[in-house]
Design a protein around this motif. Sequence first.
Motif, mmCIF file in Angstrom:
data_model
loop_
_atom_site.group_PDB
_atom_site.id
_atom_site.type_symbol
_atom_site.label_atom_id
_atom_site.label_comp_id
_atom_site.label_asym_id
_atom_site.label_seq_id
_atom_site.Cartn_x
_atom_site.Cartn_y
_atom_site.Cartn_z
ATOM 1 N N PHE A 207 37.157 8.036 15.988
ATOM 2 C CA PHE A 207 37.176 6.808 16.762
ATOM 3 C C PHE A 207 38.300 5.889 16.285
ATOM 4 C CE2 PHE A 207 34.197 3.690 18.968
ATOM 5 C CZ PHE A 207 34.304 4.354 20.176
ATOM 6 N N LYS A 208 38.449 5.763 14.960
ATOM 7 C CA LYS A 208 39.509 4.928 14.397
ATOM 8 C C LYS A 208 40.880 5.483 14.743
ATOM 9 C CE LYS A 208 36.784 3.257 10.502
ATOM 10 N NZ LYS A 208 36.563 3.335 9.056
ATOM 11 N N GLU A 209 41.027 6.805 14.666
ATOM 12 C CA GLU A 209 42.312 7.425 14.992
ATOM 13 C C GLU A 209 42.648 7.223 16.459
ATOM 14 O OE1 GLU A 209 42.233 11.500 13.790
ATOM 15 O OE2 GLU A 209 41.975 10.993 11.674
ATOM 16 N N LEU A 210 41.664 7.335 17.332
ATOM 17 C CA LEU A 210 41.888 7.118 18.754
ATOM 18 C C LEU A 210 42.288 5.677 19.025
ATOM 19 C CD1 LEU A 210 41.775 8.269 21.610
ATOM 20 C CD2 LEU A 210 39.352 7.621 21.690
ATOM 21 N N GLU A 211 41.623 4.756 18.355
ATOM 22 C CA GLU A 211 41.945 3.344 18.519
ATOM 23 C C GLU A 211 43.364 3.064 18.027
ATOM 24 O OE1 GLU A 211 39.972 0.228 16.043
ATOM 25 O OE2 GLU A 211 39.077 -0.275 17.986
ATOM 26 N N THR A 212 43.744 3.635 16.892
ATOM 27 C CA THR A 212 45.094 3.478 16.359
ATOM 28 C C THR A 212 46.116 4.079 17.316
ATOM 29 O OG1 THR A 212 44.209 3.596 14.127
ATOM 30 C CG2 THR A 212 46.565 3.955 14.369
ATOM 31 N N PHE A 213 45.792 5.252 17.860
ATOM 32 C CA PHE A 213 46.694 5.900 18.817
ATOM 33 C C PHE A 213 46.867 5.029 20.059
ATOM 34 C CE2 PHE A 213 47.292 8.657 22.519
ATOM 35 C CZ PHE A 213 48.501 9.246 22.178
ATOM 36 N N ASN A 214 45.771 4.462 20.552
ATOM 37 C CA ASN A 214 45.850 3.598 21.730
ATOM 38 C C ASN A 214 46.705 2.368 21.464
ATOM 39 O OD1 ASN A 214 44.340 5.236 23.382
ATOM 40 N ND2 ASN A 214 42.419 4.208 22.949
ATOM 41 N N ILE A 215 46.572 1.804 20.273
ATOM 42 C CA ILE A 215 47.387 0.638 19.918
ATOM 43 C C ILE A 215 48.864 1.026 19.866
ATOM 44 C CG2 ILE A 215 47.933 -0.961 18.034
ATOM 45 C CD1 ILE A 215 44.884 -1.009 17.433
ATOM 46 N N ARG A 216 49.168 2.165 19.243
ATOM 47 C CA ARG A 216 50.559 2.624 19.181
ATOM 48 C C ARG A 216 51.105 2.906 20.569
ATOM 49 N NH1 ARG A 216 50.269 7.207 14.828
ATOM 50 N NH2 ARG A 216 49.092 6.092 13.275
ATOM 51 N N LEU A 217 50.288 3.505 21.410
ATOM 52 C CA LEU A 217 50.702 3.812 22.775
ATOM 53 C C LEU A 217 50.996 2.530 23.545
ATOM 54 C CD1 LEU A 217 51.122 6.202 24.677
ATOM 55 C CD2 LEU A 217 48.744 5.949 25.383
ATOM 56 N N GLN A 218 50.159 1.522 23.363
ATOM 57 C CA GLN A 218 50.378 0.233 24.021
ATOM 58 C C GLN A 218 51.670 -0.410 23.524
ATOM 59 O OE1 GLN A 218 48.582 -1.136 26.482
ATOM 60 N NE2 GLN A 218 50.016 -2.815 26.581
ATOM 61 N N LEU A 219 51.906 -0.364 22.210
ATOM 62 C CA LEU A 219 53.139 -0.931 21.654
ATOM 63 C C LEU A 219 54.369 -0.196 22.178
ATOM 64 C CD1 LEU A 219 52.068 -1.569 17.951
ATOM 65 C CD2 LEU A 219 52.471 -3.275 19.737
ATOM 66 N N LEU A 220 54.269 1.123 22.277
ATOM 67 C CA LEU A 220 55.372 1.910 22.818
ATOM 68 C C LEU A 220 55.635 1.530 24.268
ATOM 69 C CD1 LEU A 220 57.421 4.227 22.513
ATOM 70 C CD2 LEU A 220 55.609 5.773 23.266
ATOM 71 N N GLY A 221 54.573 1.395 25.043
ATOM 72 C CA GLY A 221 54.726 0.993 26.438
ATOM 73 C C GLY A 221 55.353 -0.376 26.560
ATOM 74 N N ASP A 222 54.927 -1.307 25.713
ATOM 75 C CA ASP A 222 55.503 -2.651 25.732
ATOM 76 C C ASP A 222 56.984 -2.618 25.386
ATOM 77 O OD1 ASP A 222 53.011 -3.587 26.377
ATOM 78 O OD2 ASP A 222 52.557 -4.384 24.378
ATOM 79 N N SER A 223 57.342 -1.849 24.359
ATOM 80 C CA SER A 223 58.752 -1.787 23.966
ATOM 81 C C SER A 223 59.584 -1.106 25.049
ATOM 82 C CB SER A 223 58.913 -1.067 22.630
ATOM 83 O OG SER A 223 58.594 0.301 22.765
ATOM 84 N N MET A 224 59.000 -0.114 25.722
ATOM 85 C CA MET A 224 59.733 0.538 26.813
ATOM 86 C C MET A 224 59.926 -0.424 27.977
ATOM 87 S SD MET A 224 58.290 4.433 26.797
ATOM 88 C CE MET A 224 59.409 4.989 28.051
ATOM 89 N N ASN A 225 58.936 -1.269 28.265
ATOM 90 C CA ASN A 225 59.082 -2.264 29.328
ATOM 91 C C ASN A 225 60.200 -3.240 29.004
ATOM 92 O OD1 ASN A 225 57.056 -1.188 30.901
ATOM 93 N ND2 ASN A 225 55.484 -2.565 30.136
ATOM 94 N N VAL A 226 60.231 -3.690 27.759
ATOM 95 C CA VAL A 226 61.291 -4.611 27.339
ATOM 96 C C VAL A 226 62.642 -3.912 27.440
ATOM 97 C CG1 VAL A 226 62.228 -5.826 25.330
ATOM 98 C CG2 VAL A 226 59.800 -5.996 25.869
ATOM 99 N N SER A 227 62.694 -2.666 27.003
ATOM 100 C CA SER A 227 63.935 -1.898 27.065
ATOM 101 C C SER A 227 64.374 -1.694 28.509
ATOM 102 C CB SER A 227 63.739 -0.550 26.375
ATOM 103 O OG SER A 227 64.883 0.245 26.485
ATOM 104 N N ASN A 228 63.434 -1.376 29.385
ATOM 105 C CA ASN A 228 63.769 -1.179 30.797
ATOM 106 C C ASN A 228 64.260 -2.473 31.444
ATOM 107 O OD1 ASN A 228 63.121 1.510 30.723
ATOM 108 N ND2 ASN A 228 61.068 1.241 31.556
ATOM 109 N N GLU A 229 63.628 -3.590 31.107
ATOM 110 C CA GLU A 229 64.066 -4.875 31.645
ATOM 111 C C GLU A 229 65.482 -5.194 31.184
ATOM 112 O OE1 GLU A 229 61.167 -7.811 30.577
ATOM 113 O OE2 GLU A 229 59.611 -6.883 31.813
ATOM 114 N N ALA A 230 65.771 -4.946 29.915
ATOM 115 C CA ALA A 230 67.110 -5.193 29.388
ATOM 116 C C ALA A 230 68.136 -4.291 30.084
ATOM 117 C CB ALA A 230 67.138 -4.966 27.884
ATOM 118 N N GLU A 231 67.772 -3.043 30.306
ATOM 119 C CA GLU A 231 68.671 -2.106 30.992
ATOM 120 C C GLU A 231 68.914 -2.547 32.437
ATOM 121 O OE1 GLU A 231 71.133 1.252 31.468
ATOM 122 O OE2 GLU A 231 70.372 0.216 29.694
#
Length: 145
Positions: A60-84
Amino acid sequence: MTDESVGSGSSGKRTRDEGDNSSPTTPTSVGVGDERVARAEGIKKAKSRLKGKAPSSQAFKELETFNIRLQLLGDSMNVSNEAEMKRLEIQERKEARKQRKIELEQYRINWEQLSRLEQKVNREQWEDEMIVILRNNIQRFNNDA
């Protein structure tokens, strides 16, 4: 036998006497000397664990950590896409300005050639044809602007 009296204020639990050889119906642990061993898990619990239906707290903890990392990756990709997208928009505006500058330069050249040809007194036929072409080009530029 069991010590359970109605008026004794007992909690209703059965207790064993010293001489009773029977075991409790639901033992919680087995005593071996001073060491206590936890009771084995039930069949249903074991099957559900083996089938993966009961997630462990670590999973459960690993899944929660993975979800948080996935959300952070998605956020950074959105910022990167907006900049592009902003970079591409700026580049398109620069290209449009370059194209407009080229068109203005062509207009200036056509205008100068037309002025020179019109000032000429004795023109040949090709020069008269060129005057018509240059006037059409200048007219087309004025209509587009």
